[in-house]
Write a protein that holds these residues in place. Structure first.
Motif, PDB file in Angstrom:
ATOM      1  N   MET A   1       0.829  -1.160   0.000  1.00 26.59           N
ATOM      2  CA  MET A   1       0.000   0.000   0.000  1.00 26.59           C
ATOM      3  C   MET A   1       0.888   1.243   0.000  1.00 26.59           C
ATOM      4  O   MET A   1       1.891   1.303   0.687  1.00 26.59           O
ATOM      5  N   LYS A   2       0.488   2.197  -0.764  1.00 24.08           N
ATOM      6  CA  LYS A   2       1.212   3.469  -0.803  1.00 24.08           C
ATOM      7  C   LYS A   2       0.563   4.444   0.176  1.00 24.08           C
ATOM      8  O   LYS A   2      -0.655   4.432   0.363  1.00 24.08           O
ATOM      9  N   LEU A   3       1.392   5.262   0.793  1.00 22.85           N
ATOM     10  CA  LEU A   3       0.904   6.224   1.772  1.00 22.85           C
ATOM     11  C   LEU A   3      -0.196   7.094   1.182  1.00 22.85           C
ATOM     12  O   LEU A   3      -1.208   7.354   1.831  1.00 22.85           O
ATOM     13  N   ARG A   4      -0.045   7.509  -0.060  1.00 18.69           N
ATOM     14  CA  ARG A   4      -1.034   8.404  -0.676  1.00 18.69           C
ATOM     15  C   ARG A   4      -2.405   7.760  -0.843  1.00 18.69           C
ATOM     16  O   ARG A   4      -3.380   8.444  -1.107  1.00 18.69           O
ATOM     17  N   GLU A   5      -2.478   6.430  -0.692  1.00 19.63           N
ATOM     18  CA  GLU A   5      -3.759   5.743  -0.799  1.00 19.63           C
ATOM     19  C   GLU A   5      -4.616   5.930   0.460  1.00 19.63           C
ATOM     20  O   GLU A   5      -5.834   5.791   0.390  1.00 19.63           O
ATOM     21  N   ASP A  26      -9.326   8.837   6.285  1.00 17.55           N
ATOM     22  CA  ASP A  26     -10.307   8.218   7.167  1.00 17.55           C
ATOM     23  C   ASP A  26      -9.692   8.079   8.554  1.00 17.55           C
ATOM     24  O   ASP A  26      -8.590   7.549   8.699  1.00 17.55           O
ATOM     25  N   ASP A  27     -10.399   8.532   9.575  1.00 22.04           N
ATOM     26  CA  ASP A  27      -9.883   8.441  10.942  1.00 22.04           C
ATOM     27  C   ASP A  27      -9.540   7.008  11.343  1.00 22.04           C
ATOM     28  O   ASP A  27      -8.727   6.793  12.235  1.00 22.04           O
ATOM     29  N   ALA A  28     -10.142   6.042  10.681  1.00 23.84           N
ATOM     30  CA  ALA A  28      -9.864   4.635  10.989  1.00 23.84           C
ATOM     31  C   ALA A  28      -8.415   4.270  10.701  1.00 23.84           C
ATOM     32  O   ALA A  28      -7.898   3.290  11.237  1.00 23.84           O
ATOM     33  N   ASN A  29      -7.735   5.055   9.885  1.00 24.47           N
ATOM     34  CA  ASN A  29      -6.333   4.779   9.544  1.00 24.47           C
ATOM     35  C   ASN A  29      -5.338   5.500  10.449  1.00 24.47           C
ATOM     36  O   ASN A  29      -4.127   5.384  10.264  1.00 24.47           O
ATOM     37  N   TRP A  30      -5.835   6.231  11.431  1.00 22.32           N
ATOM     38  CA  TRP A  30      -4.955   6.981  12.336  1.00 22.32           C
ATOM     39  C   TRP A  30      -3.946   6.067  13.029  1.00 22.32           C
ATOM     40  O   TRP A  30      -2.748   6.335  13.030  1.00 22.32           O
ATOM     41  N   GLU A  31      -4.402   4.977  13.610  1.00 23.55           N
ATOM     42  CA  GLU A  31      -3.502   4.081  14.343  1.00 23.55           C
ATOM     43  C   GLU A  31      -2.487   3.418  13.423  1.00 23.55           C
ATOM     44  O   GLU A  31      -1.333   3.224  13.809  1.00 23.55           O
ATOM     45  N   LEU A  32      -2.887   3.078  12.221  1.00 25.32           N
ATOM     46  CA  LEU A  32      -1.949   2.487  11.257  1.00 25.32           C
ATOM     47  C   LEU A  32      -0.832   3.475  10.946  1.00 25.32           C
ATOM     48  O   LEU A  32       0.352   3.115  10.968  1.00 25.32           O
ATOM     49  N   LEU A  33      -1.192   4.711  10.677  1.00 17.80           N
ATOM     50  CA  LEU A  33      -0.174   5.738  10.408  1.00 17.80           C
ATOM     51  C   LEU A  33       0.705   5.959  11.631  1.00 17.80           C
ATOM     52  O   LEU A  33       1.926   6.075  11.515  1.00 17.80           O
ATOM     53  N   ARG A  56       8.486  14.102  15.790  1.00 17.48           N
ATOM     54  CA  ARG A  56       7.106  13.848  15.384  1.00 17.48           C
ATOM     55  C   ARG A  56       6.165  14.435  16.436  1.00 17.48           C
ATOM     56  O   ARG A  56       6.349  14.243  17.627  1.00 17.48           O
ATOM     57  N   TYR A  57       5.187  15.154  15.957  1.00 18.03           N
ATOM     58  CA  TYR A  57       4.151  15.724  16.811  1.00 18.03           C
ATOM     59  C   TYR A  57       2.822  15.139  16.354  1.00 18.03           C
ATOM     60  O   TYR A  57       2.530  15.118  15.164  1.00 18.03           O
ATOM     61  N   GLU A  58       2.027  14.687  17.280  1.00 18.16           N
ATOM     62  CA  GLU A  58       0.746  14.067  16.941  1.00 18.16           C
ATOM     63  C   GLU A  58      -0.404  14.960  17.367  1.00 18.16           C
ATOM     64  O   GLU A  58      -0.379  15.544  18.449  1.00 18.16           O
ATOM     65  N   PHE A  59      -1.403  15.029  16.508  1.00 15.16           N
ATOM     66  CA  PHE A  59      -2.630  15.775  16.777  1.00 15.16           C
ATOM     67  C   PHE A  59      -3.804  14.870  16.419  1.00 15.16           C
ATOM     68  O   PHE A  59      -4.442  15.039  15.373  1.00 15.16           O
ATOM     69  N   PRO A  60      -4.124  13.909  17.274  1.00 18.93           N
ATOM     70  CA  PRO A  60      -5.139  12.908  16.928  1.00 18.93           C
ATOM     71  C   PRO A  60      -6.545  13.461  16.772  1.00 18.93           C
ATOM     72  O   PRO A  60      -7.361  12.859  16.101  1.00 18.93           O
TER      73      PRO A  60
END
Length: 66
Positions: A1-5, A26-33, A56-60
């Motif tokens: 899978m490519k990041l841009r997908e 999609d917020d569902a991909n937050w944890e994967l990223l 890295r700074y996270e803004f969930p």
């Protein structure tokens, strides 16, 4: 899978400092990223140009409507 997908990104620079922002479509991909897109992996990918540290700074809760 490519990041841009599963996410889009924005970048900017000022002198010798750059930033890259990655937003999941999609917020569902937050944890994967969060799991896979580590500072270490980003530094390794840009190893030819990055000479300093990568932070890295996270803004969930930041939900960007595109």
């Amino acid at each position: 899978m490519k990041l841009r997908e599963i996410a889009y990104s924005r970048s900017g620079d000022k002198g010798d400092v750059a930033n890259i922002c990655v937003f999941p479509y999609d917020d569902a991909n937050w944890e994967l990223l969060r799991e896979r897109l580590t500072a270490e992996r980003v530094k390794a990918f840009f190893s030819r140009t990055v000479k300093g540290r990568v932070e890295r700074y996270e803004f969930p809760k930041l939900n960007m409507d595109i």
